[in-house]
Design an enzyme around this catalytic site. Sequence first.
Site, short mmCIF file in Angstrom:
data_model
loop_
_atom_site.label_atom_id
_atom_site.label_comp_id
_atom_site.label_asym_id
_atom_site.label_seq_id
_atom_site.Cartn_x
_atom_site.Cartn_y
_atom_site.Cartn_z
N GLU A 32 72.12 72.29 17.55
CA GLU A 32 73.28 72.18 18.44
C GLU A 32 74.09 73.47 18.47
O GLU A 32 74.59 73.88 19.52
CB GLU A 32 74.16 71.02 17.98
CG GLU A 32 75.37 70.75 18.88
CD GLU A 32 74.97 70.28 20.27
OE1 GLU A 32 75.15 71.07 21.23
OE2 GLU A 32 74.50 69.14 20.39
N ALA A 47 78.42 76.98 19.56
CA ALA A 47 78.92 76.72 18.19
C ALA A 47 79.05 75.22 17.96
O ALA A 47 78.06 74.50 17.92
CB ALA A 47 80.23 77.45 17.94
N GLY A 69 84.44 87.13 12.49
CA GLY A 69 83.22 86.33 12.49
C GLY A 69 82.83 85.79 13.85
O GLY A 69 82.03 84.86 13.93
N GLU A 76 77.69 88.37 15.98
CA GLU A 76 76.62 88.46 15.00
C GLU A 76 76.95 89.62 14.05
O GLU A 76 77.78 90.47 14.38
CB GLU A 76 75.27 88.72 15.70
CG GLU A 76 74.83 87.64 16.67
CD GLU A 76 74.38 86.37 15.98
OE1 GLU A 76 74.13 86.42 14.76
OE2 GLU A 76 74.29 85.32 16.64
N ASP A 80 72.10 87.94 23.03
CA ASP A 80 72.53 86.65 22.49
C ASP A 80 72.74 85.63 23.60
O ASP A 80 72.34 84.46 23.49
CB ASP A 80 73.83 86.85 21.69
CG ASP A 80 74.25 85.59 20.96
OD1 ASP A 80 73.47 85.11 20.11
OD2 ASP A 80 75.36 85.08 21.23
N LYS A 131 70.74 82.03 24.55
CA LYS A 131 71.44 80.75 24.75
C LYS A 131 71.07 80.10 26.08
O LYS A 131 70.81 78.89 26.13
CB LYS A 131 72.95 80.98 24.67
CG LYS A 131 73.44 81.33 23.27
CD LYS A 131 74.93 81.62 23.25
CE LYS A 131 75.42 81.93 21.85
NZ LYS A 131 76.87 82.25 21.81
#
Length: 814
Positions: free
Chosen positions: A605, A610, A663, A666, A677, A681
Site C-alpha cells: 500500500e 505513503a 524524510g 528517498e 519515483d 508509482k
Amino acid sequence: MKVLKFGGSSVNNAENIQKVITILENEKEPLAVVVSAFGKVTDLLLEGSLLAASKDIQYKEILKTIEDRHILAIKELILINDQSAILSQVKRMLNHVETLLDGCFLLGEVSNRSSDAILSFGELLSSYIISEAVKQKNKNAMFKDSRELIITNKHFGKATVDFSLTNDLIADFFKETKSEIVILPGFIATSNDGHVTTLGRGGSDYTAAIIAGAIDASILEIWTDVNGMFTANPHIVSQAQSIGKISYQEAMELSHFGAKVLYPPTIQPVLNKNIPIRIKNTFEPVLDGTYISSEANAGNGNPIKGISNIGNISLLTVEGSGIIGVAGYSKRLFEVLSKENISVIFITQASSEHSICFGIQDADTENAKIAIDTAFEFEISQKKIDPCLVENNLSIIAVVGENMKNHQGLSGKMFSTLGKNNVNIRAIAQGASERNISAVIAQKDVKKALNSLHEKFFEDDIKQLNLFVMGVGNVGEKFIDQIYQQQKYLKENLQLNPRVIALSNSRKMYFDEEGIALKDWKTILDSGEAADKEVFIARVKALNLRNSVFVDVTANEAISQTYDQYLKQNISVVTCNKIACSSAFENYKNLKKLSRKFNAPFLFETNVGAGLPIIDTLKNLVASGDKVNKIQAVLSGSLNFIFNNFSEENSFYDVVKQAQAEGYTEPDPKIDLSGVDVMRKILILIRESNYEMEIDAIENKSFLPKECLETVSVDDFFESLKTYSSHFEDILQEAKVKDCRPKYVAEFESGKANVSLQFIPKDHPFYNLEGKDNIVLFYTDRYVDQPLLIKGAGAGAAVTASGIFADVIRIGNN
C-alpha cells in the site's frame, strides 16, 4: 490409601528429595510411594552398557559419575552417624553394576536381559536412599522391592505384566504391612522365571498405576516438574496452558501422542476401577495440576483438550490395482509387521481400496520395507502392487477431545488453519469415536502447526504475527515505535499479538525467536551479528514460524529481489520499497502468482501515497467490476513539498535539503526529482488497474537540467542544484506569470502514460494541494464526469510507517 509417584526430576538431587519428603509429611493417610531413578541416571546406565559392549573403557567414568551422585545425596540427606551402613549397601549395589558392565565389556555385547538388569539399579539405588531419608523423619516407613510384587513375562525391555499373580502379591503385602509409608522402586519387575525385567521407559508411572489398581487406592498422584498435562508441549508452544480436568480417554490419547508427562499404559490399571489420577508439580505443590477421571469434557467447555504430536515418523504406502477387492490383504500386511515386532502408530485407507498407508517409528522403517517387499514379492513381480513407498522425516499431530463429536466444524478449523500456514498434510485419520483427529505432516512444520492450532483453539483467537523487519532508518524506526506503542491495544481490541523476531540494517542483524524487546531495540541491534541478506533469509526459513511477515522498509533493489524466496515459504511480504512492483512486468506478475499459490499476502500500500488507501481502494474498484479509464495524480509528496515551499525567499537547493532532512525524499533525492519515483508509482497504479505496462513505456518530461541528472553522488547532485539555480528560478517566474502553481503530475489514458511538471490553474483540484500532500483522480466506467478523488499526506516517515503498519494489520485480520 494413596499412591504417589515421583519422577526423575523430582528426585534429581538431595535438595529435590527434601521437597518430596516435605510433601509426604503433609499427607494424612497411608502412602505407597513409587520413585524413579535420579534424573538421567537411567540414560547414563544405558550409555555405560553400550560403551562397555563396544569395548570402550569410558564406561568406568560413567559408573564413577553415577557413584558420586548417589554418595553426595547420602551425605546431604542422612545424618552422619547413620551414613556408614547406607554407604556400604550402595557400594555393594554399584559393585554389582560394575560386574555386569565388566561382563558386557568382556563379551563385547549387551543382551536385552543384561540391559534390564543394569538399568534396574537406577531405581534400586534411588528408592533405597530415599527410603532411608524418609525413615529419619518417619520411623514407620519402609522400603519394599517392586521385583517381589510385580511379575511379568520374559519380554525384556518392555515386559508384559501377569496381573492375576501381581495383583494378589500386591494386595497381600499391603494388607499385612503396618507401615504408614512404603517406598518402592518404579520401572522394575521380575519375570516368571526369576530374572529382572523392566516395564519400558516411563515404566515408573506404570508401576504406580499397577499398585494403585491392586489395592483400590483412593487416588494415584504423579508428581513431576510441570503443572500437570498441558494443552500442548510447553517447550514448543510457549502459550500452552495447564489442563484442569480431563477424562481417562482424553489423557490416553494425549499421552500416546507425545504428552510425556504421563506414560501411556499408566491409565489402564486404574481405569476399570475408576481410580482418579492427579498430575502435580513437586516444585509448586500448592497448584492443583491436572485431575484425570471418568468425567467426560470436564472443565471450561472447550471440546478440545489438547494438541500433541509424535515425531520421527515414517509413512509407508502400499498401493496397486491388485489390492482392490482382495480379501485378507490387510491381514497379511499387518501380520508381516507384527512378526517383525513393529508397532503401527497410524493407519488410513481410502474407500477405493487402491492403497493403504500407515505410520511407524523411523527406526523401524528399513526392516518394515524389506519385510513387506519380501512378503509380497510375487504380487510386486506381477505388477499387481508397487514396492512399498517410504516417506521419512514426518510427524503425526493430533487434536484430542472427548466431546469433539458434538461440535461441528472442528476438523474444518483444524485443516484450514494448517492450510493458511502452508503446512502440507500427507495423510489424515479419524476414528468413529471422533475423540482424535490425526494428520501426518513434515517434521520441520511441527512447531508452526502446533502453535497455529493452539492459537486457534485455546487463545481466544488471538493471532500472533511474527515480523522480520529489514531496514530501520527513518520509516523503520517509526514503524517499530508504532508496534511497541500499540501492542496492548492490538491484543485487547483486534486479538493480534505482533512480535518483532528479527531486525536488520545495512550493518547488523539480530534474531530472537521469543520476540525482541522493542523498548531497547537499538541497543539490541547494535549487539547483533554482521548483516547478510542471504543468512537473514535462511534464518527466517529455518525458524518456520506461523503467521510470518517479512517487512521491507528499504529502497534497496537487492532486497526487493528476495521477495519470491519469502512468498514460496508462505511468508507474507509487506513493503514500502517500490522497486519490485515497478520492475519487469513478468516479475511483478510472478510475485502476485506466488502470493496466491502459497497463501502468503503480498502488500505494498505504501508504494503509492505513503499511508493513503490508494492501492486498496483501486483493488476494490477492480474487484467490484469497475474499469479504470484514466488516472491523473500528484504522487510525489516530496516534490509537492518542494514546489509548495520554493519561493523567492527559499532557494530550490534549500528546500530540497529540508525535504531530505525531514524524510520526505528517498535517501538519494535525485530519484524523486528526476521523476523516476513518480514513474514507478503511476506504473504500479496502471498495473493494479489490470493494464500491462513496462516503465520505459512511460514518457518522462523531466524539469531537471541534463547536467543534474548526470551527477553520480548525492553531494554532486546538491551542488548541481546550486549551479543551475537560475533554471529553477525561471520555473518559479513562469508559474507566477501564468498565475499557476507548479505541480509534478502523472497521467495515464488510452494506454499511454507520462510524468511531467505542469502549471496548474486555480480552478483545478491540484491547485490547492498543500504541504506534502498527494492526490489521485480515478476516472472509471462508474466515475465518469466526477472522478473518484483520494487526497492526503503522501510523504513522511510517520505516515509511511502507519501505512506499513496497516498492511501488517490486514494480514493479521485475514
